[in-house]
Design a protein around this motif. Structure first.
Motif, mmCIF file in Angstrom:
data_model
loop_
_atom_site.group_PDB
_atom_site.id
_atom_site.type_symbol
_atom_site.label_atom_id
_atom_site.label_comp_id
_atom_site.label_asym_id
_atom_site.label_seq_id
_atom_site.Cartn_x
_atom_site.Cartn_y
_atom_site.Cartn_z
ATOM 1 N N GLN A 10 9.756 -1.542 0.092
ATOM 2 C CA GLN A 10 8.366 -1.228 0.648
ATOM 3 C C GLN A 10 8.303 0.281 0.457
ATOM 4 O O GLN A 10 6.943 0.783 0.047
ATOM 5 N N LYS A 11 9.156 1.229 1.037
ATOM 6 C CA LYS A 11 8.922 2.452 0.758
ATOM 7 C C LYS A 11 8.684 3.060 -0.242
ATOM 8 O O LYS A 11 7.584 3.819 -0.537
ATOM 9 N N GLN A 12 9.146 2.674 -1.404
ATOM 10 C CA GLN A 12 9.141 3.307 -2.853
ATOM 11 C C GLN A 12 7.601 2.713 -3.284
ATOM 12 O O GLN A 12 6.874 3.506 -3.849
ATOM 13 N N PRO B 278 8.981 4.454 -7.407
ATOM 14 C CA PRO B 278 7.795 3.578 -7.106
ATOM 15 C C PRO B 278 7.565 2.876 -8.285
ATOM 16 O O PRO B 278 7.208 1.759 -8.139
ATOM 17 N N SER C 14 4.974 4.564 -1.387
ATOM 18 C CA SER C 14 4.799 5.902 -1.871
ATOM 19 C C SER C 14 4.372 6.115 -3.133
ATOM 20 O O SER C 14 3.702 7.183 -3.594
#
Length: 120
Positions: free
Chosen positions: A106-108, A37, A111
């Protein structure tokens, strides 16, 4: 990055050392995946900083064919008049690569924002 690395729990790296892992293995298999992240946020901010750079390309480029997008957008603004249609369409094109990069990371990124919000 420094703050994220310094806040990484030392007990995890010590446990890996006790298990016989070397420094490179600890970094590659334990620390680096935990920093995804932070690396995603850093990548977005670094890309955005380079993508929106204005002064250096303005000084270096000599012809309009060499202009970067921010310099070209600034050249569309006239002294007396400004064609807002061209300016806004150029701005929409300039935003697309940043938007694509954010969608891929976006996911990292998300999160990493919510990682510290839940206490177990």
């Amino acid at each position: 990055m420094r703050q994220a690395m310094s806040s990484f729990p030392a007990s995890i790296t010590e446990a890996a050392r006790i298990d016989g892992a070397g420094e490179l293995r600890i970094f590659g298999t334990i620390v680096l995946p935990a920093m995804k992240p932070t690396l995603a946020a850093l990548a977005i901010f670094m890309f955005l900083g380079r993508w929106n750079d204005f002064v250096y390309p303005l000084v270096i480029t000599r012809t309009p064919e060499q202009y970067t997008i921010p310099v070209a957008l600034a050249s569309l603004q006239g002294v007396g008049t400004t064609d807002y249609g061209q300016l806004l369409s150029g701005t929409a094109i300039a935003v697309l690569p940043v938007l694509v990069l954010f969608v891929f990371l976006q996911k990292q990124f998300v999160s990493g924002m919510v990682a510290g919000s839940v206490k177990e």
